[in-house]
Enzyme design. Structure first.
Site, PDB file in Angstrom:
ATOM      1  N   TYR A   1       0.782  -1.152   0.017  1.00  0.00           N
ATOM      2  CA  TYR A   1       0.238  -0.156  -0.036  1.00  0.00           C
ATOM      3  C   TYR A   1       0.649   1.233  -0.144  1.00  0.00           C
ATOM      4  O   TYR A   1       1.815   1.342   0.698  1.00  0.00           O
ATOM      5  CB  TYR A   1      -0.918  -0.089   1.313  1.00  0.00           C
TER       6      TYR A   1
ATOM      7  N   GLY B   1      -6.167   5.334  -0.557  1.00  0.00           N
ATOM      8  CA  GLY B   1      -7.645   5.504  -0.248  1.00  0.00           C
ATOM      9  C   GLY B   1      -8.575   4.650  -0.565  1.00  0.00           C
ATOM     10  O   GLY B   1      -8.156   3.312  -0.798  1.00  0.00           O
TER      11      GLY B   1
END
Length: 516
Positions: free
Chosen positions: A57, A64
Site C-alpha cells: 500500500y 484511499g
C-alpha cells in the site's frame, strides 16, 4: 537549536521554542546527520518493496478507496504527481505565513524520523524551502483533519515540484517555479511513496496548536494583570487571593493565578484606602472579581494539558504507511487528528470563558450602581460624553462571537473518499477557529486594560500599586489620560498591540519580577 540560530531537525522531538522560532521569527533549518542516515535507511526498504511483485500500500498501489489497484512501475512517477496535484484542492482565504512555516517544519521533522520512506534529497529540498523564506500559499478550506491535513500539505508538496503559487522571502506572490529558480532550489521529481509521505500528517493542526499555546500562555498572564487592575480600581479586596485559601483547592493553575494577582496588587494605595474595617463596607466582591483566579487558573491547567498533548505529538512520526525500525512497512491510523482536535476545541472554550469574565469586569466600571463612585461610563462629562460605553459594546460583540467559536468542531464528522474515510476529526477546522478565538480574547482583554487604566487615573489622588501603575504608564505612551471623548477606535487598537506583544505583562513584571 544550533549556535548560529539554525534549528536542527533530527529524529528526536522538536521543542515548542524550535517551532516558534521557525514559524514566527523566520529561523532557518538544517537536517542533522542522524536524520539523513535514518531517511536513507528507510528509503532503501521502500525501494526494495517497490521492486517486489507483491503489492504494498502506498508504494505500488493506489490510495484511499483506490488502494486495490496495483500500479504498473512505469506509471508510479505519474501517480505521485497526480496525487499531489489532485490533493492541492484548497480554497478560500490564504492561511497565515506563520501557520504554513510551522506546518512545513513539522512535516520535515516527521520525514527526519526515518519512518516515511522519503528520499534524502526530497527532505533536503523541503529544508531548503523553509530556510529560503519561500512560503507556499495554503488555503483556509480543504482539510478534514484525517489522513492528515491533506490539502494544506499538498500545496506545500506542489511547491517542491515547482508548481503552484508562493510568497517569496519579500512577501511577493509569485509562481513557485520562479521563486525556486531565484532561490537556486531545484524542483523535485517525486519518486515512489514520496507523495504520501509529504501530505499524510497532522502538521497543520499541530502547528496551530503550538502557536495558540504560545499566545494563550501570554494572555492568561495578561488576564491576571487585567483582573488585578479591575479589582483595584473597583475598590475590591485582595484577601480572597491569599495562598492559604487557594491551598484548600489544590489546583496548580489556581495557586499561580492568585499569586500573580497578589504580586500585581502589592503596595496599592487604592487598596490601602479601604482596608481599614471602619472604612470598608465590602463583604465580598462579585464573582468576576473574586473568582478571577479560579477561572484563569482552570485556563492555565487546560493550557498545560494541551501542551502535554502537543508534546506527545511532537514526538510522533505521522504517516501512512509507516516504515518501522525492523524494516516492515505497515498501514496504520496514526494520521487521525482526534487527539489534537479535542484540545484545540478545549482551548476555544478557555478563550471564550476568560473573555466573558473580562467583559463582565469592564461592564462594572461603567455602571454607577456598581463602580463605587466613578462617573457613569467613566465619561468626562456624562451625558455630553459617552466615555467607554461603546468600548464595552465592542467587547460584548466579540464575546458573543467567542461563544459561537467555542462550539466544538471535533464532534462533527463528514464521511469522504467513498466511505473509506468514514470518520474524520475536523481538527484543522478546530485550529482555524481557535486562532480567531485567540485574537478575540486579545481584544477583549485590551478593552479591560484600557478601561481599568482610565478608572485608576480617575481614582487620583489615590495611588495605584507600583505594578498596575507601570501598566498604566506603558499604555499612556500611546493613549492619552482621561478627558473629553476622543476617537476611541485607535486607542483600543493601541491597547490591543500592548496586549498582543506582551507589553502589559512586561510592564507589570518590571515591578513584580517574572509572573508565573
Amino acid at each position: 537549536m544550533g549556535d548560529n540560530g539554525v534549528v536542527n531537525v533530527g529524529p528526536e522531538p522538536l521543542s515548542f521554542e524550535d517551532v516558534i522560532r521557525v514559524a514566527r521569527h523566520g529561523a532557518p533549518v538544517q537536517l542533522t546527520d542522524d536524520a539523513i542516515a535514518a531517511v536513507a535507511a528507510a528509503r532503501q526498504r521502500v525501494d526494495e518493496l517497490a521492486e517486489s511483485p507483491t503489492p504494498a500500500y502506498g508504494i505500488s498501489t493506489g490510495f484511499g478507496a483506490l488502494a486495490t489497484r496495483h500500479i504498473d512501475p512505469a506509471l508510479r512517477t505519474q501517480l505521485q504527481r497526480s496525487l499531489v496535484r489532485s490533493h492541492a484542492a484548497g480554497n478560500g482565504p490564504e492561511v497565515e505565513t506563520e501557520v504554513v512555516r510551522a506546518l512545513m517544519l513539522l512535516r520535515l521533522h516527521t520525514l527526519a524520523t526515518g519512518h516515511t520512506g522519503i528520499r534524502p534529497t526530497t527532505a533536503k529540498t523541503l529544508a531548503a524551502l523553509i530556510s529560503s523564506g519561500i512560503t507556499p500559499i495554503v488555503h483556509e478550506y480543504g482539510s478534514l483533519g484525517c489522513s492528515g491535513d491533506l490539502a494544506p500539505l499538498a500545496h506545500v508538496a506542489l511547491t517542491l515540484m515547482g508548481e503552484g503559487v508562493v510568497r517569496d522571502a519579500s512577501g511577493t506572490v509569485r509562481p513557485a517555479a520562479e521563486a525556486l529558480k531565484q532561490a537556486r532550489i531545484e524542483p523535485v521529481e517525486l519518486a515512489v511513496k514520496e507523495g504520501l509521505a509529504l501530505i499524510n500528517g497532522t502538521d497543520g493542526m499541530l502547528g496551530m496548536l503550538i502557536l495558540a499555546i504560545d499566545d494563550l500562555t501570554r494572555l492568561v498572564r495578561t488576564a491576571d494583570v487585567s483582573a488585578a487592575m479591575s479589582v483595584e480600581a473597583l475598590l475590591g479586596t485582595d484577601r480572597v487571593f491569599a495562598p492559604e485559601l487557594q491551598a484548600l483547592r489544590p489546583h496548580p493553575g489556581l495557586a499561580l493565578s492568585a499569586a500573580n494577582m497578589t504580586k500585581v496588587l502589592r503596595d496599592s494605595g487604592v487598596m490601602a484606602s479601604h482596608r481599614d474595617p471602619d472604612n470598608c463596607t465590602r463583604v465580598q466582591d462579585a464573582y468576576s472579581l473574586r473568582c478571577a483566579p479560579q477561572v484563569a487558573g482552570a485556563a492555565r491547567d487546560t493550557i498545560a494539558h494541551a501542551a502535554t498533548v502537543a508534546g506527545w505529538e511532537l514526538a510522533s512520526a505521522v504517516d501512512n504507511p509507516a516504515v518501522l525500525d525492523d524494516g516492515r512497512v505497515e498501514s496504520n491510523g496514526n494520521f487521525h487528528g482526534a487527539p489534537v482536535a479535542y484540545v484545540l476545541d478545549f482551548l476555544a472554550v478557555v478563550a471564550a470563558d476568560l473573555a466573558s469574565m473580562s467583559e463582565r469586569r469592564t461592564d462594572r466600571f461603567l455602571d454607577v450602581a456598581r463602580n463605587h463612585g466613578l462617573p457613569a461610563f467613566l465619561a468626562d462629562d456624562p451625558g455630553v460624553d459617552s466615555g467607554h460605553m461603546i468600548a464595552q459594546y465592542t467587547q460584548a460583540a466579540i464575546v458573543s462571537e467567542l461563544k459561537r467559536l467555542a462550539v466544538p468542531a471535533s464532534v462533527d464528522s463528514i464521511p469522504s473518499s467513498a466511505m473509506q474515510e468514514d470518520h474524520v476529526s475536523m481538527g484543522w477546522s478546530a485550529a482555524r477557529k481557535l486562532r480567531r478565538s485567540v485574537d478575540g480574547l486579545t481584544r477583549v482583554l485590551a478593552v479591560e486594560v484600557l478601561t481599568a487604566a482610565r478608572a485608576l487615573d480617575l481614582r487620583a489622588p489615590l495611588e495605584p500599586a507600583p505594578a498596575t501603575a507601570a501598566v498604566v504608564r506603558a499604555l499612556r505612551e500611546t493613549v492619552p489620560a482621561p478627558g473629553p471623548d476622543r476617537f476611541l477606535a485607535p486607542e483600543i487598537e493601541s491597547a490591543v498591540r500592548l496586549v498582543a506583544d506582551g507589553g502589559v505583562v512586561a510592564a507589570a513584571e518590571s515591578v513584580t519580577g517574572p509572573l508565573a
